[in-house]
Design an enzyme around this catalytic site. Structure first.
Site, PDB file in Angstrom:
ATOM      1  CB  SER A   1       0.090  -0.775   3.764  1.00 23.34           C
ATOM      2  OG  SER A   1       0.188  -0.479   5.132  1.00 23.34           O
TER       3      SER A   1
ATOM      4  CE1 TYR B   1      -1.561  -6.020   4.813  1.00 21.25           C
ATOM      5  CE2 TYR B   1      -0.294  -4.200   5.708  1.00 21.25           C
ATOM      6  CZ  TYR B   1      -1.423  -4.672   5.089  1.00 21.25           C
ATOM      7  OH  TYR B   1      -2.424  -3.799   4.726  1.00 21.25           O
TER       8      TYR B   1
HETATM    9  N1  NAD Z   1      -7.648  -1.556   7.056  1.00 22.71           N
HETATM   10  C1  NAD Z   1      -6.449  -1.014   7.113  1.00 22.71           C
HETATM   11  O1  NAD Z   1      -6.081  -0.418   8.140  1.00 22.71           O
HETATM   12  C2  NAD Z   1      -5.531  -1.051   5.934  1.00 22.71           C
HETATM   13  C3  NAD Z   1      -4.370  -0.253   5.981  1.00 22.71           C
HETATM   14  C4  NAD Z   1      -3.502  -0.260   4.903  1.00 22.71           C
HETATM   15  C5  NAD Z   1      -3.797  -1.030   3.787  1.00 22.71           C
HETATM   16  N2  NAD Z   1      -4.924  -1.792   3.774  1.00 22.71           N
HETATM   17  C6  NAD Z   1      -5.172  -2.575   2.577  1.00 22.71           C
HETATM   18  O2  NAD Z   1      -6.429  -2.214   2.052  1.00 22.71           O
HETATM   19  C7  NAD Z   1      -6.969  -3.312   1.315  1.00 22.71           C
HETATM   20  C8  NAD Z   1      -8.389  -3.562   1.768  1.00 22.71           C
HETATM   21  O3  NAD Z   1      -8.387  -4.006   3.113  1.00 22.71           O
HETATM   22  P1  NAD Z   1      -9.593  -3.780   4.129  1.00 22.71           P
HETATM   23  O4  NAD Z   1      -9.077  -2.943   5.209  1.00 22.71           O
HETATM   24  O5  NAD Z   1     -10.797  -3.374   3.394  1.00 22.71           O
HETATM   25  O6  NAD Z   1      -9.713  -5.270   4.722  1.00 22.71           O
HETATM   26  P2  NAD Z   1     -10.872  -6.355   4.657  1.00 22.71           P
HETATM   27  O7  NAD Z   1     -10.255  -7.556   5.286  1.00 22.71           O
HETATM   28  O8  NAD Z   1     -12.126  -5.830   5.206  1.00 22.71           O
HETATM   29  O9  NAD Z   1     -11.109  -6.582   3.089  1.00 22.71           O
HETATM   30  C9  NAD Z   1     -10.242  -7.305   2.287  1.00 22.71           C
HETATM   31  C10 NAD Z   1     -11.049  -7.966   1.194  1.00 22.71           C
HETATM   32  O10 NAD Z   1     -10.153  -8.717   0.364  1.00 22.71           O
HETATM   33  C11 NAD Z   1     -10.736  -9.983   0.134  1.00 22.71           C
HETATM   34  N3  NAD Z   1      -9.737 -10.996  -0.177  1.00 22.71           N
HETATM   35  C12 NAD Z   1      -8.887 -11.622   0.653  1.00 22.71           C
HETATM   36  N4  NAD Z   1      -8.174 -12.527  -0.013  1.00 22.71           N
HETATM   37  C13 NAD Z   1      -8.584 -12.480  -1.302  1.00 22.71           C
HETATM   38  C14 NAD Z   1      -8.211 -13.167  -2.473  1.00 22.71           C
HETATM   39  N5  NAD Z   1      -7.279 -14.139  -2.476  1.00 22.71           N
HETATM   40  N6  NAD Z   1      -8.814 -12.830  -3.640  1.00 22.71           N
HETATM   41  C15 NAD Z   1      -9.772 -11.880  -3.661  1.00 22.71           C
HETATM   42  N7  NAD Z   1     -10.180 -11.204  -2.576  1.00 22.71           N
HETATM   43  C16 NAD Z   1      -9.574 -11.506  -1.411  1.00 22.71           C
HETATM   44  C17 NAD Z   1     -11.481 -10.300   1.424  1.00 22.71           C
HETATM   45  O11 NAD Z   1     -12.432 -11.333   1.245  1.00 22.71           O
HETATM   46  C18 NAD Z   1     -12.095  -8.953   1.753  1.00 22.71           C
HETATM   47  O12 NAD Z   1     -13.329  -8.750   1.123  1.00 22.71           O
HETATM   48  C19 NAD Z   1      -6.007  -4.474   1.544  1.00 22.71           C
HETATM   49  O13 NAD Z   1      -5.121  -4.567   0.457  1.00 22.71           O
HETATM   50  C20 NAD Z   1      -5.269  -4.070   2.784  1.00 22.71           C
HETATM   51  O14 NAD Z   1      -4.014  -4.694   2.875  1.00 22.71           O
HETATM   52  C21 NAD Z   1      -5.800  -1.814   4.815  1.00 22.71           C
END
Ligand code: NAD
Length: 260
Positions: A139, A152
Site C-alpha cells: 500500500s 495496517y
Molecule cells: N482499496 C484500496 O484503497 C487499497 C489501497 C492500498 C492497498 N490495498 C490492498 O489491496 C488488496 C485488495 O483490497 P481491495 O481494495 O480489493 O479490498 P476488498 O476488501 O474489496 O477485497 C479484499 C479481499 O480479500 C479477502 N480476504 C480478507 N481476508 C482474507 C483471508 N484471511 N484470506 C483470504 N482472503 C481474504 C476478502 O474476502 C476480499 O475478497 C488488499 O491487500 C488491500 O490491503 C487496497
C-alpha cells in the site's frame, strides 16, 4: 496472443475488489487462475463465470493448511503453478492508543503472515516450474504514514520488506518478486457503502469523489482494474528485468504536498 498464455497463477482475495479484477484480466490474457478467498459464494460464482480457466478454493491466507491445499488444487486442476498474486487484505481504522492487541494481530495475520505463508508455499513450486512471478500487495501507507492505520501500515511495510528479501533469495531460482503500493482504490475497502444494502451508495460515492478530487493530483480515486494492470505487468515478461521493487499506483498522491 495473451501476455500470460500458458501461465498458472494463484490469486488470493479474488472474490471481489482488486483480486476480482486481477482474476478477470489474467484469464483474458491467457492464464489459468486459482481463485482463493474466504467469501466462498462470491468466489465460486466468479470462477463459474470465468469458465474452464478458473477454479475457486477456500483459502484463508493466514492458515498454513489452506495454503498446502490451494497449491495442490492448482497443480491438480491446471497441471502446474508458476505465479502468485498475494492480494488478500483487511483494514482496521483505530488510533494507536486505542488499538486492542487482538485487532492488531488480526491484521498482521491476514496481511503479513498471509503474504509470508503464500510466498513460502509457492516458491518451491515456482522453482520446480523453472521460474515464475510473485506480486505482493502492499500500500502507499507502506511508504508514507497515515493516522489511524498503525496495524495496517505496519503490515504493508512488512510486505515491502519481505518482497525485497524474497527477491534476493529467489532470483537465482528464476523467480521475480515485486510489490504494488496502491493509493486509494474504489473497492469495498475504501467505500464500505458498496456492501451495505441500506446505504445511500450515490451519496457515499459522491463523498468519496469529492475527497479524492482534492487529495489526489489526478483528481479521482483509482479503479481496481488499474491495479490489476500493474499486477499483469509485474506477472508478465514485460517486467522481465524487474525484481524486489515497490510500485506506487496512486494517481500521484505521494508525489508531493498539495497546496490547492
Ligand atoms: N482499496 C484500496 O484503497 C487499497 C489501497 C492500498 C492497498 N490495498 C490492498 O489491496 C488488496 C485488495 O483490497 P481491495 O481494495 O480489493 O479490498 P476488498 O476488501 O474489496 O477485497 C479484499 C479481499 O480479500 C479477502 N480476504 C480478507 N481476508 C482474507 C483471508 N484471511 N484470506 C483470504 N482472503 C481474504 C476478502 O474476502 C476480499 O475478497 C488488499 O491487500 C488491500 O490491503 C487496497
Amino acid at each position: 496472443m495473451g501476455k500470460l498464455d500458458g501461465r498458472v497463477v494463484i490469486i488470493t482475495g479474488a472474490a471481489r475488489g482488486q483480486g476480482e479484477q486481477e482474476a478477470r484480466l489474467f484469464v483474458a490474457e491467457g492464464a489459468r487462475v486459482l481463485l482463493g478467498d474466504v467469501l466462498d459464494e462470491q468466489g465460486e460464482a466468479l470462477a463459474k463465470e470465468l469458465g474452464e480457466a478458473a477454479r475457486y478454493v477456500h483459502l484463508d491466507v493466514g492458515r498454513e493448511e489452506d495454503w498446502a491445499a490451494a497449491v495442490s488444487a492448482a497443480k491438480d486442476a491446471f497441471d502446474g503453478l508458476d505465479g502468485l498474486v498475494n492480494n488478500a487484505g483487511i483494514l482496521r481504522f483505530n488510533e494507536l492508543v486505542s488499538t486492542p492487541l487482538e485487532e492488531y494481530l488480526a491484521v498482521v495475520q491476514v496481511n503479513q503472515v498471509g503474504a509470508f505463508l503464500g510466498m513460502r508455499a509457492v516458491a518451491p513450486e515456482l522453482e520446480a516450474a523453472g521460474g515464475g512471478t510473485i506480486v505482493n500487495t502492499a500500500s502507499y501507507v507502506a511508504l508514507s504514514g497515515m493516522a489511524f492505520l498503525t496495524s495496517y501500515a505496519a503490515t504493508k511495510a512488512a510486505v515491502v520488506g519481505m518482497t525485497r528479501v524474497a527477491a534476493m533469495e529467489l532470483a537465482p531460482k528464476g523467480i521475480r518478486v515485486n510489490a504494488m503500493c496502491p493509493g486509494a482504490v474504489d473497492t469495498p475497502m475504501t467505500n464500505p457503502a458498496q456492501l451495505d444494502p441500506g446505504a445511500d451508495l450515490a451519496e457515499a460515492s459522491a463523498a468519496v469523489d469529492e475527497l479524492y478530487k482534492k487529495l489526489v493530483p489526478l483528481g479521482r480515486i483509482g479503479k481496481p482494474g488499474e491495479v490489476a494492470r500493474l499486477a499483469l505487468f509485474l506477472s508478465s515478461d514485460d517486467s522481465s528485468y524487474i525484481t524486489g521493487q515497490p510500485f506506487v499506483v496512486d494517481g500521484g498522491w505521494l508525489a508531493g504536498v498539495s497546496v490547492f
